[in-house]
Each structure stands twice: as structure tokens, then as C-alpha cells.
Design a protein around this motif. Structure first.
Motif, PDB file in Angstrom:
ATOM      1  N   LEU A 143       0.812  -1.214   0.000  1.00 29.08           N
ATOM      2  CA  LEU A 143       0.000   0.000   0.000  1.00 29.08           C
ATOM      3  C   LEU A 143       0.850   1.270   0.000  1.00 29.08           C
ATOM      4  CD1 LEU A 143      -2.785   1.341   0.209  1.00 29.08           C
ATOM      5  CD2 LEU A 143      -2.624   1.101   2.693  1.00 29.08           C
ATOM      6  N   TYR A 144       1.893   1.271   0.817  1.00 24.62           N
ATOM      7  CA  TYR A 144       2.650   2.506   1.003  1.00 24.62           C
ATOM      8  C   TYR A 144       3.905   2.585   0.130  1.00 24.62           C
ATOM      9  CZ  TYR A 144      -0.490   3.293   4.876  1.00 24.62           C
ATOM     10  OH  TYR A 144      -1.615   3.498   5.632  1.00 24.62           O
ATOM     11  N   GLY A 145       4.226   1.513  -0.583  1.00 24.24           N
ATOM     12  CA  GLY A 145       5.281   1.615  -1.581  1.00 24.24           C
ATOM     13  C   GLY A 145       4.798   2.414  -2.778  1.00 24.24           C
ATOM     14  N   SER A 146       5.698   2.799  -3.652  1.00 21.54           N
ATOM     15  CA  SER A 146       5.319   3.623  -4.794  1.00 21.54           C
ATOM     16  C   SER A 146       4.363   2.874  -5.727  1.00 21.54           C
ATOM     17  CB  SER A 146       6.555   4.046  -5.592  1.00 21.54           C
ATOM     18  OG  SER A 146       6.160   4.739  -6.770  1.00 21.54           O
ATOM     19  N   PRO A 147       3.252   3.488  -6.109  1.00 17.97           N
ATOM     20  CA  PRO A 147       2.321   2.849  -7.058  1.00 17.97           C
ATOM     21  C   PRO A 147       2.691   3.121  -8.511  1.00 17.97           C
ATOM     22  CG  PRO A 147       1.397   4.900  -6.300  1.00 17.97           C
ATOM     23  CD  PRO A 147       2.722   4.758  -5.580  1.00 17.97           C
ATOM     24  N   PHE A 148       3.828   3.796  -8.729  1.00 12.61           N
ATOM     25  CA  PHE A 148       4.215   4.180 -10.083  1.00 12.61           C
ATOM     26  C   PHE A 148       5.504   3.456 -10.474  1.00 12.61           C
ATOM     27  CE2 PHE A 148       2.387   7.904  -7.873  1.00 12.61           C
ATOM     28  CZ  PHE A 148       1.146   7.905  -8.504  1.00 12.61           C
ATOM     29  N   PRO A 149       5.620   3.052 -11.742  1.00 14.72           N
ATOM     30  CA  PRO A 149       6.852   2.363 -12.187  1.00 14.72           C
ATOM     31  C   PRO A 149       8.039   3.295 -12.242  1.00 14.72           C
ATOM     32  CG  PRO A 149       5.355   2.750 -14.030  1.00 14.72           C
ATOM     33  CD  PRO A 149       4.621   3.161 -12.793  1.00 14.72           C
TER      34      PRO A 149
END
Length: 233
Positions: free
Chosen positions: A227-233
Motif C-alpha cells: 500500500l505505502y510503496g510507490s504505485p508508479f513504475p
């Protein structure tokens, strides 16, 4: 949202429509969120300084708001706000520290709302029209992710439209595909947090307490990395 599609979790949120004047000048109250959520049928002020206290049958910081919404079969009426008195709100927070309780005296036009979400849906796109935020994936408050998911939606949508400005419909469909499962996971797990962490009672609460005691900080963080890691590549 169509009232017939809304899913109530049976609890109330009681926001103040207006917070006039100066709030108490104390360092513990500088980051106040002027909205109150229900915790095990008990109202809780949500802010960076909210303290959650554990007991055998509930997790709570305040007492119950005892007046309940009348039963109705009309979806629009069931989800409509109803006015509540200043005294009712104070009763809900009778066990809260006086410094925090002082915030309530600045509120006006209190209303009780049913908290609700909607099951995840696959259709977000219709031609060149697209949904994002709560229009696409309304969720309960327990993960505190409603606004976060909307911001992620906006970033993805802007990036994909910027990459293919001449292929809008394809960009919208790509956006839907990228965002669908992540937001659905947050929606569904927010429900489970409400059921199994915030609102259990009896043996259910004892099981929650044991689980929380046996979970290390490292394990807790690992379980939330998605959840709190980056959601973007």
C-alpha cells in the motif's frame, strides 16, 4: 453515487458543517481534522494525535452516540444526513480529554451520515468519459486512503493521456486496467479492517488483540508495503 448501489457498514460519521473561530491554542491540537468517525458505534476524532486504546471488547477513544437512525426501506432516505444536537455530539465524546473535547464547541450544524462504500466495479470508462476517485471506487475510512487513491488516479491519468494525446480512449482504458485491482484491494481490505480491527466484540476482539500483540513492527510494515510503496513504475 446511486443510493441503491451504496453499501452501508451500519455506522455513522458526524462531521461539523462549520468550525468557526479559533481552535484551542495547544500544540497537541494544531493538526485537527474537523470530522469524526464512528469506532465500534463510538465516535472518534481522527487526527494525527488520535490515541487508540485497546480493551477486551473494543478499540475506542470515546463513548457511544446512542440515538440510531430510524429503519427505512427508501435507499435515498436511508443514506441521507440527519441533524444531531450539540449535546448528542458531546455525549459521544464524554470520555475524551477536555482539550480535545473543546473542539466540539466550535462546531455548528452537526449531521449524522451513514458511512458506506460500494462493491468494486469494472466499468470506469464510457467513450471519452472516465471515472476516478470516489466516483470509481468509494471506500470506507479505515485505511484512510480515499483521497490518496484519487491522487494516484489523477497522476496515472495525466501520465497516460500525456503519453498518447491522440489516442484518448486507449489511454483511458489503460488507466482503468492499471488502477482497477489496486483500488479494489483497498476498498475490500478497508471493509475488513472495520470488521476485524476497529469493530469486533467478544471473542472476535480477543482474537484481534492476540494477533496485534504477536505482530512485530517489522511484520506490520511488511504487510503494508504493497500500500505505502510507490504505485508508479
Amino acid at each position: 453515487m446511486d443510493a441503491a448501489l451504496q453499501r452501508s457498514n451500519g455506522r455513522l460519521a458526524v462531521p461539523a458543517i462549520e468550525i468557526p473561530g479559533a481552535l484551542p491554542d495547544h500544540r497537541d491540537l494544531r493538526a485537527v481534522v474537523a470530522e469524526f468517525f464512528c469506532l465500534h458505534n463510538r465516535l472518534v476524532r481522527v487526527s494525527p494525535h488520535t490515541t487508540i486504546e485497546e480493551s477486551d471488547d473494543h478499540v475506542s477513544t470515546s463513548s457511544s452516540l446512542r440515538k440510531q437512525r430510524p429503519i427505512t426501506t427508501d435507499p435515498a432516505e436511508a443514506f441521507a444526513a440527519r441533524p444531531v444536537t450539540h449535546d448528542e455530539v458531546l455525549e459521544g465524546f464524554r470520555d475524551v480529554h477536555p482539550r480535545a473535547k473543546a473542539i466540539i464547541h466550535h462546531g455548528k450544524d452537526w449531521k449524522a451520515w451513514v458511512t458506506c462504500d460500494r462493491d468494486p466495479i469494472e466499468r470506469w470508462v464510457d467513450g471519452r468519459a472516465v471515472l476516478l476517485g470516489d466516483a470509481a471506487h468509494p471506500m470506507l475510512q479505515y485505511f484512510a486512503q480515499g483521497a490518496c487513491m484519487a491522487l494516484e488516479d489523477a497522476v496515472w491519468l495525466a501520465e497516460l493521456l500525456g503519453d498518447t494525446p491522440d489516442a484518448v480512449e486507449q489511454a483511458l482504458e489503460k488507466y482503468r486496467q492499471v488502477r482497477l485491482l489496486r483500488t479494489a484491494r483497498v476498498q475490500l481490505q478497508a471493509r475488513e479492517l472495520g470488521t476485524h480491527v476497529y469493530h469486533p466484540a467478544g471473542v472476535h476482539a480477543l482474537l484481534r488483540n492476540q494477533f496485534m500483540r504477536e505482530t512485530s513492527l517489522e511484520q506490520f510494515c511488511d504487510r503494508l508495503a504493497w500500500l505505502y510503496g510507490s504505485p508508479f513504475p
